[in-house]
Scaffold this motif. Structure first.
Motif, PDB file in Angstrom:
ATOM      1  N   ARG A 145       0.529  -1.306   0.067  1.00 44.51           N
ATOM      2  CA  ARG A 145       0.077   0.045  -0.514  1.00 44.51           C
ATOM      3  C   ARG A 145       0.978   0.986  -0.296  1.00 44.51           C
ATOM      4  NH1 ARG A 145      -4.880  -1.529   4.013  1.00 44.51           N
ATOM      5  NH2 ARG A 145      -5.111  -3.933   3.537  1.00 44.51           N
ATOM      6  N   GLY A 146       0.150   2.306  -1.262  1.00 45.19           N
ATOM      7  CA  GLY A 146       1.365   3.279  -1.040  1.00 45.19           C
ATOM      8  C   GLY A 146       2.466   3.620  -2.075  1.00 45.19           C
ATOM      9  N   SER A 147       2.458   2.218  -2.396  1.00 45.77           N
ATOM     10  CA  SER A 147       3.870   1.867  -3.003  1.00 45.77           C
ATOM     11  C   SER A 147       4.014   2.172  -4.506  1.00 45.77           C
ATOM     12  CB  SER A 147       4.071   0.421  -3.264  1.00 45.77           C
ATOM     13  OG  SER A 147       5.390   0.047  -4.251  1.00 45.77           O
ATOM     14  N   VAL A 148       4.859   3.025  -4.785  1.00 45.27           N
ATOM     15  CA  VAL A 148       5.318   4.167  -6.441  1.00 45.27           C
ATOM     16  C   VAL A 148       6.150   3.146  -7.086  1.00 45.27           C
ATOM     17  CG1 VAL A 148       3.689   5.670  -5.717  1.00 45.27           C
ATOM     18  CG2 VAL A 148       6.310   6.097  -5.762  1.00 45.27           C
ATOM     19  N   LYS A 149       7.065   2.432  -6.648  1.00 46.87           N
ATOM     20  CA  LYS A 149       8.528   2.523  -6.746  1.00 46.87           C
ATOM     21  C   LYS A 149       8.487   0.782  -6.782  1.00 46.87           C
ATOM     22  CE  LYS A 149      10.518   6.596  -7.492  1.00 46.87           C
ATOM     23  NZ  LYS A 149      12.228   7.356  -6.498  1.00 46.87           N
ATOM     24  N   THR A 150       7.942  -0.235  -6.910  1.00 46.87           N
ATOM     25  CA  THR A 150       7.741  -2.122  -7.019  1.00 46.87           C
ATOM     26  C   THR A 150       9.163  -2.189  -7.380  1.00 46.87           C
ATOM     27  OG1 THR A 150       5.772  -2.589  -5.252  1.00 46.87           O
ATOM     28  CG2 THR A 150       6.740  -3.768  -6.658  1.00 46.87           C
ATOM     29  N   ASP A 151      10.286  -3.078  -6.860  1.00 46.81           N
ATOM     30  CA  ASP A 151      10.398  -3.292  -8.890  1.00 46.81           C
ATOM     31  C   ASP A 151      11.426  -4.689  -8.728  1.00 46.81           C
ATOM     32  OD1 ASP A 151      12.459  -2.804 -10.494  1.00 46.81           O
ATOM     33  OD2 ASP A 151      14.227  -1.743  -9.395  1.00 46.81           O
ATOM     34  N   TYR A 152      11.716  -5.042  -9.209  1.00 47.82           N
ATOM     35  CA  TYR A 152      12.104  -7.262  -9.696  1.00 47.82           C
ATOM     36  C   TYR A 152      13.321  -6.625  -9.431  1.00 47.82           C
ATOM     37  CZ  TYR A 152      12.450  -4.740 -14.233  1.00 47.82           C
ATOM     38  OH  TYR A 152      13.062  -3.673 -15.013  1.00 47.82           O
ATOM     39  N   GLU A 153      13.880  -8.040  -9.397  1.00 44.87           N
ATOM     40  CA  GLU A 153      15.729  -8.452  -9.359  1.00 44.87           C
ATOM     41  C   GLU A 153      15.754 -10.602  -9.443  1.00 44.87           C
ATOM     42  OE1 GLU A 153      18.119  -6.824  -6.523  1.00 44.87           O
ATOM     43  OE2 GLU A 153      17.079  -4.837  -6.180  1.00 44.87           O
ATOM     44  N   ALA A 173      33.928 -23.995   0.831  1.00 48.69           N
ATOM     45  CA  ALA A 173      32.514 -22.640   1.004  1.00 48.69           C
ATOM     46  C   ALA A 173      31.823 -24.221  -0.171  1.00 48.69           C
ATOM     47  CB  ALA A 173      32.758 -21.766   0.470  1.00 48.69           C
ATOM     48  N   ALA A 174      32.104 -24.549  -0.980  1.00 46.77           N
ATOM     49  CA  ALA A 174      31.834 -25.450  -1.893  1.00 46.77           C
ATOM     50  C   ALA A 174      30.967 -26.825  -1.398  1.00 46.77           C
ATOM     51  CB  ALA A 174      32.570 -25.733  -2.877  1.00 46.77           C
ATOM     52  N   ALA A 175      31.717 -27.079  -0.562  1.00 50.59           N
ATOM     53  CA  ALA A 175      31.332 -28.147  -0.329  1.00 50.59           C
ATOM     54  C   ALA A 175      29.828 -28.381   0.960  1.00 50.59           C
ATOM     55  CB  ALA A 175      32.223 -29.317   1.178  1.00 50.59           C
ATOM     56  N   CYS A 176      29.837 -26.751   1.482  1.00 54.54           N
ATOM     57  CA  CYS A 176      28.799 -26.171   1.990  1.00 54.54           C
ATOM     58  C   CYS A 176      27.448 -25.727   1.364  1.00 54.54           C
ATOM     59  CB  CYS A 176      29.019 -25.744   2.702  1.00 54.54           C
ATOM     60  SG  CYS A 176      30.193 -25.515   4.352  1.00 54.54           S
ATOM     61  N   VAL A 177      27.885 -26.236  -0.390  1.00 53.54           N
ATOM     62  CA  VAL A 177      26.088 -25.645  -0.920  1.00 53.54           C
ATOM     63  C   VAL A 177      25.437 -27.256  -1.133  1.00 53.54           C
ATOM     64  CG1 VAL A 177      25.732 -24.636  -3.339  1.00 53.54           C
ATOM     65  CG2 VAL A 177      27.396 -23.587  -2.504  1.00 53.54           C
ATOM     66  N   ALA A 178      24.205 -27.248  -1.020  1.00 52.73           N
ATOM     67  CA  ALA A 178      23.481 -28.156  -1.065  1.00 52.73           C
ATOM     68  C   ALA A 178      23.294 -27.663  -2.644  1.00 52.73           C
ATOM     69  CB  ALA A 178      21.971 -27.938   0.145  1.00 52.73           C
ATOM     70  N   GLY A 179      22.457 -26.127  -3.452  1.00 52.25           N
ATOM     71  CA  GLY A 179      21.974 -26.388  -4.343  1.00 52.25           C
ATOM     72  C   GLY A 179      21.741 -25.049  -4.559  1.00 52.25           C
ATOM     73  N   TYR A 180      20.793 -25.139  -5.734  1.00 50.90           N
ATOM     74  CA  TYR A 180      20.969 -23.833  -6.162  1.00 50.90           C
ATOM     75  C   TYR A 180      19.097 -23.133  -6.559  1.00 50.90           C
ATOM     76  CZ  TYR A 180      25.869 -23.116  -6.731  1.00 50.90           C
ATOM     77  OH  TYR A 180      26.993 -23.645  -6.234  1.00 50.90           O
ATOM     78  N   ALA A 181      18.763 -21.802  -6.727  1.00 47.81           N
ATOM     79  CA  ALA A 181      17.171 -22.298  -7.429  1.00 47.81           C
ATOM     80  C   ALA A 181      16.851 -20.924  -8.053  1.00 47.81           C
ATOM     81  CB  ALA A 181      16.835 -21.965  -5.729  1.00 47.81           C
ATOM     82  N   ILE A 182      15.686 -19.928  -8.893  1.00 52.05           N
ATOM     83  CA  ILE A 182      15.863 -19.044  -8.618  1.00 52.05           C
ATOM     84  C   ILE A 182      15.416 -18.255  -7.560  1.00 52.05           C
ATOM     85  CG2 ILE A 182      14.364 -17.527 -10.041  1.00 52.05           C
ATOM     86  CD1 ILE A 182      14.369 -20.183 -12.023  1.00 52.05           C
ATOM     87  N   SER A 183      15.568 -16.523  -7.330  1.00 53.33           N
ATOM     88  CA  SER A 183      15.185 -15.668  -6.916  1.00 53.33           C
ATOM     89  C   SER A 183      14.476 -14.771  -7.063  1.00 53.33           C
ATOM     90  CB  SER A 183      16.117 -15.813  -5.368  1.00 53.33           C
ATOM     91  OG  SER A 183      15.605 -14.543  -4.519  1.00 53.33           O
ATOM     92  N   ASN A 184      13.537 -14.377  -6.551  1.00 54.88           N
ATOM     93  CA  ASN A 184      12.981 -12.570  -7.185  1.00 54.88           C
ATOM     94  C   ASN A 184      13.114 -11.791  -6.266  1.00 54.88           C
ATOM     95  OD1 ASN A 184      12.093 -10.044  -8.165  1.00 54.88           O
ATOM     96  ND2 ASN A 184      10.621 -11.455  -9.656  1.00 54.88           N
ATOM     97  N   ASP A 185      14.197 -10.923  -6.228  1.00 49.90           N
ATOM     98  CA  ASP A 185      14.551 -10.207  -4.447  1.00 49.90           C
ATOM     99  C   ASP A 185      13.778  -8.939  -4.910  1.00 49.90           C
ATOM    100  OD1 ASP A 185      14.994  -8.994  -2.501  1.00 49.90           O
ATOM    101  OD2 ASP A 185      17.122  -8.254  -3.521  1.00 49.90           O
ATOM    102  N   VAL A 186      12.132  -8.855  -4.611  1.00 55.23           N
ATOM    103  CA  VAL A 186      11.259  -7.499  -5.105  1.00 55.23           C
ATOM    104  C   VAL A 186      11.770  -7.006  -4.120  1.00 55.23           C
ATOM    105  CG1 VAL A 186       9.307  -7.487  -5.553  1.00 55.23           C
ATOM    106  CG2 VAL A 186       9.590  -9.563  -6.329  1.00 55.23           C
ATOM    107  N   SER A 187      11.835  -5.233  -4.261  1.00 53.71           N
ATOM    108  CA  SER A 187      12.060  -4.728  -4.090  1.00 53.71           C
ATOM    109  C   SER A 187      11.274  -3.101  -3.531  1.00 53.71           C
ATOM    110  CB  SER A 187      13.410  -4.173  -4.055  1.00 53.71           C
ATOM    111  OG  SER A 187      14.950  -5.284  -4.275  1.00 53.71           O
ATOM    112  N   GLU A 188      10.969  -2.721  -3.237  1.00 58.01           N
ATOM    113  CA  GLU A 188      10.524  -1.213  -3.085  1.00 58.01           C
ATOM    114  C   GLU A 188      10.995   0.190  -2.883  1.00 58.01           C
ATOM    115  OE1 GLU A 188       9.087   1.857  -2.083  1.00 58.01           O
ATOM    116  OE2 GLU A 188       7.531   1.454  -3.682  1.00 58.01           O
ATOM    117  N   ARG A 189      12.005   0.502  -3.973  1.00 58.91           N
ATOM    118  CA  ARG A 189      13.028   1.569  -3.859  1.00 58.91           C
ATOM    119  C   ARG A 189      12.937   2.461  -3.029  1.00 58.91           C
ATOM    120  NH1 ARG A 189      16.999  -2.401  -5.539  1.00 58.91           N
ATOM    121  NH2 ARG A 189      16.485  -2.899  -7.349  1.00 58.91           N
ATOM    122  N   GLU A 190      11.297   3.229  -3.461  1.00 56.46           N
ATOM    123  CA  GLU A 190      11.114   4.183  -2.003  1.00 56.46           C
ATOM    124  C   GLU A 190      11.457   4.358  -1.013  1.00 56.46           C
ATOM    125  OE1 GLU A 190       8.026   8.488  -1.492  1.00 56.46           O
ATOM    126  OE2 GLU A 190       7.352   5.987  -1.688  1.00 56.46           O
TER     127      GLU A 190
END
Length: 277
Positions: free
Chosen positions: A112-120, A140-157
């Motif tokens: 509510r009130g958002s004017v700058k919702t963004d995608y990532e 570090a590599a040995a600690c990684v289970a795997g990978y997935a897609i993420s959309n880091d949605v952001s409200e810039r204001e």
């Protein structure tokens, strides 16, 4: 292997798929895919002993009860350039609440009130074993289970104009679609060679590669382990390539009715319709 969860929101059941792409019901092995059960699944599962699921339903997040979502800002050279920011000397780190995580195709709510919702579009790293004061990238590599897609949605204001706290623009409800599946690390020989793409209403906005990362996946895991303990089921959002609305003058931010498609090589696709909260 691909690991996923399907069914109605809050009642998802676990799935597993091998190289043949056939989905199997994982419930004879574990009741759900969580940080606690993930290590045992990664240790090996006899797919032939599991029932086949012919038509999976709605995909939810690939893990239930995500521990924490650790995010890295300005981690692509071209993205830093488009926003006028200097290339950071160390990773810029912030946290996103785990309750922002939703399924890959679930609706995303514009605050509510958002004017700058963004995608990532972002490559998400899922931790499979405890990472604490790791000495090098191999550990570090040995600690990684795997990978997935993420959309880091952001409200810039909220993020940049409301008192300097990034958390305000990152933690709105539904602001982290994740999935549709977790691809295990052994299936991704080079996480720094993946294409990432995002479109809004069919128009391509982001088309980059993880090769443009300033700090690579394994360096991020190593680095973060010196500031916090990473545990199985934790997620790292590793940054976004160029093309966000914030960095493109005149590009409209997201409004109700917009449809966002997200894709990373080998990790499937997401599609979200944006709605008013």
């Amino acid at each position: 292997m691909r690991l996923a969860r399907h069914g109605s929101a809050g009642a998802e059941t676990p799935l597993i798929s091998g190289s043949d792409g056939v989905w199997h019901d994982l419930r004879p092995v574990v009741g759900d895919l969580t940080g606690d059960t993930l290590p045992s699944v990664l240790a090996g599962v006899d797919l032939d002993a599991l029932p086949v699921v012919e038509r999976p339903g709605r995909f939810g997040p690939p893990l239930s009860g995500v521990g924490k979502v650790v995010c890295v800002g300005l981690n692509y050279r071209q993205h830093a350039s488009e926003t006028g920011a200097a290339v950071p000397d160390e990773p810029i780190v912030f946290l996103k609440a785990a309750d922002t995580v939703v399924g890959p195709d679930d609706p995303v709510l514009i605050p509510r009130g958002s004017v700058k919702t963004d995608y990532e579009v972002e490559l998400a790293v899922v931790i499979g074993r405890e990472a604490r004061y790791l000495p090098d990238e191999a550990a570090a590599a040995a600690c990684v289970a795997g990978y997935a897609i993420s959309n880091d949605v952001s409200e810039r204001e909220f993020q940049l104009e409301r008192g300097g706290q990034w958390d305000k623009g990152k933690n709105c409800e539904t602001f982290n679609p994740l999935g549709p599946w977790l691809l295990t690390a052994d299936e991704v020989p080079d996480p720094q060679a993946l294409g990432l793409r995002l479109s809004v209403n069919g128009q391509v906005r982001q088309d980059g590669s993880t090769s443009d990362m300033i700090f690579g996946v394994h360096e991020l895991v190593r680095y973060l382990s010196h500031f916090m303990v990473l545990r199985p089921g934790d997620v790292i959002n590793t940054g976004t390539p160029a093309g966000v609305a914030l960095g493109l003058a005149g590009t409209p931010y997201l409004r109700a009715g917009d449809v966002v498609d997200v894709e990373i090589d080998g990790l499937g696709r997401q599609r979200q319709t944006f709605e008013e909260a």
